[in-house]
Motif scaffolding. Structure first.
Motif, PDB file in Angstrom:
ATOM      1  N   ASP A 189       0.813  -1.225   0.000  1.00 33.56           N
ATOM      2  CA  ASP A 189       0.000   0.000   0.000  1.00 33.56           C
ATOM      3  C   ASP A 189       0.844   1.273   0.000  1.00 33.56           C
ATOM      4  O   ASP A 189       0.373   2.316   0.449  1.00 33.56           O
ATOM      5  CB  ASP A 189      -0.914  -0.003   1.232  1.00 33.56           C
ATOM      6  CG  ASP A 189      -1.956  -1.102   1.145  1.00 33.56           C
ATOM      7  OD1 ASP A 189      -2.585  -1.216   0.084  1.00 33.56           O
ATOM      8  OD2 ASP A 189      -2.117  -1.841   2.126  1.00 33.56           O
ATOM      9  N   VAL A 190       2.070   1.162  -0.458  1.00 25.96           N
ATOM     10  CA  VAL A 190       2.909   2.369  -0.473  1.00 25.96           C
ATOM     11  C   VAL A 190       3.385   2.634  -1.899  1.00 25.96           C
ATOM     12  O   VAL A 190       3.415   1.722  -2.741  1.00 25.96           O
ATOM     13  CB  VAL A 190       4.129   2.211   0.471  1.00 25.96           C
ATOM     14  CG1 VAL A 190       3.672   2.076   1.903  1.00 25.96           C
ATOM     15  CG2 VAL A 190       4.993   1.042   0.072  1.00 25.96           C
ATOM     16  N   ASP A 191       3.757   3.881  -2.143  1.00 28.05           N
ATOM     17  CA  ASP A 191       4.215   4.204  -3.495  1.00 28.05           C
ATOM     18  C   ASP A 191       5.613   3.623  -3.732  1.00 28.05           C
ATOM     19  O   ASP A 191       6.263   3.121  -2.818  1.00 28.05           O
ATOM     20  CB  ASP A 191       4.173   5.714  -3.731  1.00 28.05           C
ATOM     21  CG  ASP A 191       5.026   6.470  -2.742  1.00 28.05           C
ATOM     22  OD1 ASP A 191       6.080   5.950  -2.324  1.00 28.05           O
ATOM     23  OD2 ASP A 191       4.634   7.598  -2.340  1.00 28.05           O
ATOM     24  N   HIS A 192       6.013   3.706  -4.962  1.00 28.34           N
ATOM     25  CA  HIS A 192       7.263   3.053  -5.360  1.00 28.34           C
ATOM     26  C   HIS A 192       8.460   3.579  -4.563  1.00 28.34           C
ATOM     27  O   HIS A 192       9.307   2.801  -4.100  1.00 28.34           O
ATOM     28  CB  HIS A 192       7.494   3.270  -6.862  1.00 28.34           C
ATOM     29  CG  HIS A 192       8.701   2.553  -7.373  1.00 28.34           C
ATOM     30  ND1 HIS A 192       8.800   1.172  -7.403  1.00 28.34           N
ATOM     31  CD2 HIS A 192       9.887   3.031  -7.838  1.00 28.34           C
ATOM     32  CE1 HIS A 192       9.986   0.826  -7.875  1.00 28.34           C
ATOM     33  NE2 HIS A 192      10.660   1.937  -8.153  1.00 28.34           N
ATOM     34  N   GLU A 193       8.476   4.881  -4.396  1.00 31.59           N
ATOM     35  CA  GLU A 193       9.602   5.485  -3.669  1.00 31.59           C
ATOM     36  C   GLU A 193       9.651   4.975  -2.225  1.00 31.59           C
ATOM     37  O   GLU A 193      10.712   4.602  -1.713  1.00 31.59           O
ATOM     38  CB  GLU A 193       9.461   7.012  -3.680  1.00 31.59           C
ATOM     39  CG  GLU A 193      10.672   7.715  -3.111  1.00 31.59           C
ATOM     40  CD  GLU A 193      10.474   9.228  -3.082  1.00 31.59           C
ATOM     41  OE1 GLU A 193      11.202   9.873  -2.313  1.00 31.59           O
ATOM     42  OE2 GLU A 193       9.595   9.736  -3.804  1.00 31.59           O
ATOM     43  N   MET A 194       8.480   4.929  -1.594  1.00 40.98           N
ATOM     44  CA  MET A 194       8.443   4.450  -0.212  1.00 40.98           C
ATOM     45  C   MET A 194       8.747   2.959  -0.153  1.00 40.98           C
ATOM     46  O   MET A 194       9.381   2.477   0.785  1.00 40.98           O
ATOM     47  CB  MET A 194       7.070   4.755   0.413  1.00 40.98           C
ATOM     48  CG  MET A 194       6.952   4.357   1.875  1.00 40.98           C
ATOM     49  SD  MET A 194       8.291   4.944   2.952  1.00 40.98           S
ATOM     50  CE  MET A 194       7.979   6.708   2.955  1.00 40.98           C
ATOM     51  N   ALA A 195       8.295   2.228  -1.175  1.00 41.53           N
ATOM     52  CA  ALA A 195       8.584   0.788  -1.211  1.00 41.53           C
ATOM     53  C   ALA A 195      10.098   0.557  -1.233  1.00 41.53           C
ATOM     54  O   ALA A 195      10.619  -0.312  -0.522  1.00 41.53           O
ATOM     55  CB  ALA A 195       7.932   0.148  -2.428  1.00 41.53           C
ATOM     56  N   LEU A 196      10.797   1.347  -2.033  1.00 44.18           N
ATOM     57  CA  LEU A 196      12.256   1.207  -2.091  1.00 44.18           C
ATOM     58  C   LEU A 196      12.892   1.585  -0.754  1.00 44.18           C
ATOM     59  O   LEU A 196      13.855   0.954  -0.305  1.00 44.18           O
ATOM     60  CB  LEU A 196      12.827   2.088  -3.211  1.00 44.18           C
ATOM     61  CG  LEU A 196      12.521   1.601  -4.631  1.00 44.18           C
ATOM     62  CD1 LEU A 196      13.060   2.606  -5.652  1.00 44.18           C
ATOM     63  CD2 LEU A 196      13.134   0.233  -4.868  1.00 44.18           C
ATOM     64  N   ARG A 197      12.335   2.606  -0.141  1.00 47.44           N
ATOM     65  CA  ARG A 197      12.861   3.048   1.149  1.00 47.44           C
ATOM     66  C   ARG A 197      12.684   1.947   2.204  1.00 47.44           C
ATOM     67  O   ARG A 197      13.578   1.682   3.005  1.00 47.44           O
ATOM     68  CB  ARG A 197      12.110   4.311   1.568  1.00 47.44           C
ATOM     69  CG  ARG A 197      12.760   5.058   2.693  1.00 47.44           C
ATOM     70  CD  ARG A 197      12.120   6.423   2.796  1.00 47.44           C
ATOM     71  NE  ARG A 197      12.535   7.093   4.009  1.00 47.44           N
ATOM     72  CZ  ARG A 197      12.147   8.313   4.347  1.00 47.44           C
ATOM     73  NH1 ARG A 197      11.332   8.972   3.545  1.00 47.44           N
ATOM     74  NH2 ARG A 197      12.562   8.868   5.449  1.00 47.44           N
ATOM     75  N   ILE A 198      11.515   1.322   2.159  1.00 50.21           N
ATOM     76  CA  ILE A 198      11.253   0.229   3.106  1.00 50.21           C
ATOM     77  C   ILE A 198      12.171  -0.950   2.805  1.00 50.21           C
ATOM     78  O   ILE A 198      12.710  -1.582   3.728  1.00 50.21           O
ATOM     79  CB  ILE A 198       9.764  -0.190   3.024  1.00 50.21           C
ATOM     80  CG1 ILE A 198       8.900   0.908   3.659  1.00 50.21           C
ATOM     81  CG2 ILE A 198       9.523  -1.527   3.724  1.00 50.21           C
ATOM     82  CD1 ILE A 198       7.411   0.729   3.441  1.00 50.21           C
ATOM     83  N   LEU A 199      12.371  -1.208   1.518  1.00 50.66           N
ATOM     84  CA  LEU A 199      13.282  -2.293   1.154  1.00 50.66           C
ATOM     85  C   LEU A 199      14.677  -2.015   1.695  1.00 50.66           C
ATOM     86  O   LEU A 199      15.358  -2.913   2.219  1.00 50.66           O
ATOM     87  CB  LEU A 199      13.320  -2.458  -0.372  1.00 50.66           C
ATOM     88  CG  LEU A 199      14.258  -3.546  -0.881  1.00 50.66           C
ATOM     89  CD1 LEU A 199      13.829  -4.914  -0.362  1.00 50.66           C
ATOM     90  CD2 LEU A 199      14.310  -3.567  -2.408  1.00 50.66           C
ATOM     91  N   ARG A 200      15.112  -0.755   1.594  1.00 47.62           N
ATOM     92  CA  ARG A 200      16.442  -0.401   2.119  1.00 47.62           C
ATOM     93  C   ARG A 200      16.509  -0.631   3.631  1.00 47.62           C
ATOM     94  O   ARG A 200      17.525  -1.063   4.158  1.00 47.62           O
ATOM     95  CB  ARG A 200      16.771   1.060   1.783  1.00 47.62           C
ATOM     96  CG  ARG A 200      17.229   1.261   0.346  1.00 47.62           C
ATOM     97  CD  ARG A 200      17.973   2.586   0.184  1.00 47.62           C
ATOM     98  NE  ARG A 200      17.118   3.734   0.409  1.00 47.62           N
ATOM     99  CZ  ARG A 200      16.333   4.288  -0.521  1.00 47.62           C
ATOM    100  NH1 ARG A 200      16.307   3.791  -1.746  1.00 47.62           N
ATOM    101  NH2 ARG A 200      15.592   5.328  -0.241  1.00 47.62           N
ATOM    102  N   LEU A 201      15.390  -0.344   4.287  1.00 50.11           N
ATOM    103  CA  LEU A 201      15.350  -0.579   5.735  1.00 50.11           C
ATOM    104  C   LEU A 201      15.516  -2.068   6.035  1.00 50.11           C
ATOM    105  O   LEU A 201      16.291  -2.458   6.921  1.00 50.11           O
ATOM    106  CB  LEU A 201      14.020  -0.075   6.299  1.00 50.11           C
ATOM    107  CG  LEU A 201      13.732  -0.410   7.765  1.00 50.11           C
ATOM    108  CD1 LEU A 201      14.735   0.274   8.682  1.00 50.11           C
ATOM    109  CD2 LEU A 201      12.326   0.001   8.148  1.00 50.11           C
ATOM    110  N   PHE A 202      14.830  -2.877   5.250  1.00 51.21           N
ATOM    111  CA  PHE A 202      14.941  -4.334   5.444  1.00 51.21           C
ATOM    112  C   PHE A 202      16.365  -4.806   5.140  1.00 51.21           C
ATOM    113  O   PHE A 202      16.911  -5.652   5.854  1.00 51.21           O
ATOM    114  CB  PHE A 202      13.945  -5.073   4.543  1.00 51.21           C
ATOM    115  CG  PHE A 202      12.505  -4.934   4.975  1.00 51.21           C
ATOM    116  CD1 PHE A 202      12.182  -4.665   6.298  1.00 51.21           C
ATOM    117  CD2 PHE A 202      11.463  -5.079   4.066  1.00 51.21           C
ATOM    118  CE1 PHE A 202      10.856  -4.536   6.708  1.00 51.21           C
ATOM    119  CE2 PHE A 202      10.139  -4.962   4.466  1.00 51.21           C
ATOM    120  CZ  PHE A 202       9.831  -4.679   5.789  1.00 51.21           C
TER     121      PHE A 202
END
Lengths: 244, 310
Positions: A189-202
């Motif tokens: 449920d997040v936009d692409h930019e936030m998805a990448l940011r979350i991926l970086r967090l993981f």
């Protein structure tokens, strides 16, 4: 290049030879609901400490069920599961909380507590572990800034957008820096930019030692991550190497 | 690659942000809803009734104690004159003989007029009484610390050559004591029954609360909460609710008891149920007992139900 591995190959592929005990071990695990056919059949694999995998498959293939087995929310109808070197079937009920505290979970439906604000939701696992608010307040503020919710600290879940709720659930799952992180569609449920940011967090959590398994349909994100993919199909599990 | 939390560096900060100042963590259970208000009303009524039953028991016990003291502290001797001795002389001799018995504080022959007055309601006309051999009575006040026995008084009278019967009221005393015990037991049974009813209501409410908040329980479990911690949340919630209910119920009962005491003067509402201001001193225990009962019921119920959850 991608390949489909035999289940036994999968063991070898995801087990870190430097560590004796895998974080997760499934041996011949099967699960059925009632008298229905098995949702999962003969799952045998290990997740090595510090590994990072995506879990994918068609809707209803059993991704969420597999995650629920790992988070001790379901018991298998057959086979053996061990977490952190301990046979789940032999765990006493009193042991479960201490095992669960080593697991961070992001559920698809988030399961945020509506009567607690964002800060309190994120702080929940720390609170349950007996930490004092003065000890963790700064860490939570920092973490919320990292997931882009620094201005929503005092907001209640009902006032947050779907994406914000998702990020809040992720923050709650990672706040204890768990040994194992299980996430069910964390970027749904997040936009692409936030998805990448979350991926970086993981990825960063993984670099710090957390074993990560993310169930996702986001093929682009999976490809971009370069991480191996576990695919469930017909109740069986196969491994795909990361795309080049 | 280290997996040990202690060796981990902090999660990458975007920018060091000032810690959020917070006074205390928010309650993990959502605030009370309409069901809590209904539950509180029921517990309040139960506490009110329990307090009234206890106050009534104290009054009944005091009444029984008063009667018991009056009966046990005195005896009546019926004197039958022998030969040519006049009734008055026989009664006087009997009083004298009894006064020397250990455990007798005072013995006095009753005036003939008083004996006639006692009989008049039953017999009627004085002229009839003139023709009847009216027994003479000696009233004996006993030493409350070591009262004389009926046997000792009878022996003293026999030794003095007096034909008399000693009534130490033991027949009535037994009934009064039995009535007092029954009153206390009945009040205790009513209070215990109300306590059980309160426990059952709390147990039901705990079950309903756990079912209604299954998602919350699931999240807490998943985040690593122990069963006893979750049970403790419900225990604290219902204990505080019951304590407040107990306080209101006890206050209501105290008002009723005080009005009864004021309405009845020194003897209480009626001489049958004399209340004292000191009876109100037991009522502050109600919130505490209510909280304990609720805490126990909630904990036992919650632990039992939580064990059924994964």
């Amino acid at each position: 290049m991608s390949r489909t591995a035999d289940i036994r190959d999968l063991n070898a592929a995801v087990t870190d030879p430097l560590h004796e005990d895998p974080i997760v071990r499934f041996s011949g695990v099967g699960l059925r609901y009632g008298r229905a056919p098995e949702v999962l059949s003969d799952l045998t694999f290990d997740l090595a400490p510090g590994s990072f995998h995506f879990l994918t498959g068609a809707s209803g293939a059993g991704k969420t069920t597999l995650l629920r087995l790992m988070q001790l929310d379901l018991r298998p109808t057959r086979g053996l599961i061990s977490l952190f070197g301990r046979d789940v079937g032999r765990l006493k009920r009193s042991d479960l909380p201490f095992v669960r505290r080593r697991i961070g979970v992001v559920l698809h439906d988030r399961r945020l507590l509506d009567h607690l604000d964002a800060f309190e939701n994120v702080a929940l696992p720390l609170r349950l572990a007996g930490r004092k608010v003065a000890d963790y307040a700064a860490d939570i503020t920092e973490l919320m800034a990292w997931v882009g919710l620094s201005d929503r600290v005092h907001a209640y879940p009902a006032a947050l957008s779907s994406g914000e709720q998702q990020r809040l659930a992720i923050a709650r799952a990672v706040v204890t820096r768990p040994d194992l992180l299980l996430a069910d569609e964390p970027t749904g449920d997040v936009d692409h930019e936030m998805a990448l940011r979350i991926l970086r967090l993981f990825v960063e959590l993984n670099r710090l030692g957390t074993t990560i398994l993310i169930a996702s349909h986001d093929e682009e994100l999976i490809a971009r991550s370069g991480k191996p993919v576990m695919r469930i199909e017909g109740g069986h599990l196969t491994l795909s190497d990361p795309a080049p | 690659m280290s997996r040990k939390p202690a060796k981990r560096a902090k999660t990458k900060p975007a920018a060091k942000t000032a810690p959020t100042v917070r006074r205390r963590p928010a309650p993990l259970l959502p605030p009370g809803d309409a069901q809590d208000a209904a539950l509180m009303f029921v517990i309040t009524v139960l506490c009110f009734l329990a307090c009234l039953s206890v106050v009534a028991a104290l009054g009944a016990d005091r009444a029984a104690g008063g009667w018991r003291g009056a009966l046990a502290g005195s005896a009546t001797v019926i004197v039958r004159p022998k030969g040519d001795e006049t009734p008055d002389a026989a009664a006087a001799r009997a009083a004298e003989a009894l006064a020397g018995v250990k455990g007798v504080a005072e013995a006095a022959a009753q005036e003939p007029a008083k004996a006639r007055a006692l009989l008049k309601p039953w017999i009627g006309d004085d002229s009839v009484l003139d023709n009847l051999p009216i027994p003479r009575l000696v009233t004996v006040d006993l030493d409350p610390r070591a009262p004389a026995t009926a046997q000792a008084m009878s022996q003293a009278l026999t030794a003095a050559g007096i034909d008399a019967s000693v009534d130490d009221h033991s027949l009535w005393l037994k009934d009064v004591i039995r009535a007092g015990v029954l009153a206390r037991a009945a009040a205790a049974a009513v209070a215990a029954l109300l306590g059980c009813a309160a426990a059952a209501v709390i147990a039901f409410a705990t079950g309903a609360g756990l079912t209604a908040r299954r998602d919350l329980v699931s999240v807490l479990h998943q985040a690593g909460a122990e069963d006893r911690f979750i049970a403790g949340l419900f225990q604290a919630r219902f204990a505080s609710l019951a304590a407040l209910s107990g306080l209101i119920g006890a206050a209501g009962a105290a008002i009723i008891a005080a009005l009864a005491r004021l309405a009845g003067g020194g003897d209480g509402l009626t001489p049958v149920l004399p209340l004292a201001w000191s009876d109100l001193a037991v009522l502050p225990a109600c919130p505490l007992i209510a909280a304990l009962v609720a805490a126990l019921a909630a904990r036992v119920t919650a632990m039992r139900l939580l064990k059924r959850m994964v």
